[in-house]
Design an enzyme around this catalytic site. Sequence first.
Site, short mmCIF file in Angstrom:
data_model
loop_
_atom_site.label_atom_id
_atom_site.label_comp_id
_atom_site.label_asym_id
_atom_site.label_seq_id
_atom_site.Cartn_x
_atom_site.Cartn_y
_atom_site.Cartn_z
N GLY A 149 -0.36 -60.53 -72.25
CA GLY A 149 -0.11 -59.45 -71.31
C GLY A 149 -0.97 -59.65 -70.07
O GLY A 149 -2.03 -60.26 -70.14
N GLN A 178 -5.34 -57.08 -62.55
CA GLN A 178 -6.13 -58.27 -62.88
C GLN A 178 -5.96 -59.40 -61.88
O GLN A 178 -6.79 -60.31 -61.82
CB GLN A 178 -5.72 -58.80 -64.27
CG GLN A 178 -6.12 -57.86 -65.39
CD GLN A 178 -5.62 -58.40 -66.72
OE1 GLN A 178 -4.50 -58.15 -67.12
NE2 GLN A 178 -6.46 -59.16 -67.41
N CYS A 183 -9.23 -60.12 -73.59
CA CYS A 183 -8.65 -59.85 -72.28
C CYS A 183 -8.90 -61.06 -71.39
O CYS A 183 -10.00 -61.61 -71.40
CB CYS A 183 -9.31 -58.60 -71.70
SG CYS A 183 -8.72 -58.19 -70.04
N LEU A 184 -7.89 -61.45 -70.61
CA LEU A 184 -8.05 -62.59 -69.71
C LEU A 184 -9.14 -62.34 -68.66
O LEU A 184 -9.69 -63.27 -68.11
CB LEU A 184 -6.71 -62.91 -69.01
CG LEU A 184 -5.57 -63.40 -69.92
CD1 LEU A 184 -4.27 -63.52 -69.12
CD2 LEU A 184 -5.92 -64.72 -70.58
N HIS A 196 -3.32 -51.46 -73.79
CA HIS A 196 -4.35 -52.26 -73.12
C HIS A 196 -3.97 -52.47 -71.63
O HIS A 196 -4.81 -52.29 -70.75
CB HIS A 196 -4.46 -53.61 -73.85
CG HIS A 196 -5.42 -54.58 -73.25
ND1 HIS A 196 -6.54 -55.02 -73.93
CD2 HIS A 196 -5.43 -55.22 -72.05
CE1 HIS A 196 -7.19 -55.89 -73.15
NE2 HIS A 196 -6.54 -56.03 -72.01
N GLU A 197 -2.71 -52.83 -71.39
CA GLU A 197 -2.28 -53.11 -70.01
C GLU A 197 -2.22 -51.82 -69.17
O GLU A 197 -2.56 -51.82 -68.00
CB GLU A 197 -0.92 -53.82 -69.98
CG GLU A 197 -0.85 -55.16 -70.73
CD GLU A 197 -1.99 -56.11 -70.42
OE1 GLU A 197 -2.53 -56.08 -69.30
OE2 GLU A 197 -2.36 -56.88 -71.33
N HIS A 208 -5.55 -51.04 -67.88
CA HIS A 208 -5.89 -51.83 -66.69
C HIS A 208 -5.43 -51.13 -65.41
O HIS A 208 -6.14 -51.11 -64.42
CB HIS A 208 -5.20 -53.20 -66.73
CG HIS A 208 -5.97 -54.26 -67.47
ND1 HIS A 208 -7.25 -54.61 -67.14
CD2 HIS A 208 -5.63 -55.05 -68.52
CE1 HIS A 208 -7.67 -55.58 -67.95
NE2 HIS A 208 -6.70 -55.86 -68.81
NI NI Z 1 -6.69 -57.23 -70.37
#
Ligand code: NI
Length: 165
Positions: free
Chosen positions: A46, A51, A91-92, A133-134, A137
């Site tokens: 995701g 991000q 998470c990226l 989670h997204e 963000h």
């Molecule tokens: Ni993330």
Amino acid sequence: MTILTILTYPDPRLRIKAQPVTTFDADILTTVEDMFETMRESGGIGLAATQVNVHKRIFVMDVSEDRDQPYTLINPEIIEREGKQFEGEGCLSVVEAYDKVERALKVRVRAQDADGKPIELTAEGLMAACIQHELDHLEGVLFVDHLSRLKQERIRKKATKLAKA
Ligand code: NI
């Protein structure tokens, strides 16, 4: 398609609250394509626009094993939550951190696709956790915010050290 730069914690731009998408034009399509490319390149499931420093309410995801079930969710809203799960998340934007976070087990989401067409979907387990989670963000919230102060401090120190290295 372009691989975008992913902001990393504790970059303050990850805290910016994303704005709703009102015009579904070519720019949105390009952003979505670039986000998919960036997510795939990074091996993520995701990616939220926040991000990649685009502060619009957009995220992409693909939790399938073969990475062949892509979803684009624009202006997403959780309209129903059910049950609880407590699974590991990464998470990226938070390099080398992985920990358990409490999430709803099942969610129903209302959103728009890249063309602005309304969509609704019900997700469970990993996909439900990914959606939550997204969505976080887009509110400027990171999964680490759900962890204890001590763990947050440890992750922040490590991230700051990695950024300097
Ligand atoms: Ni993330």
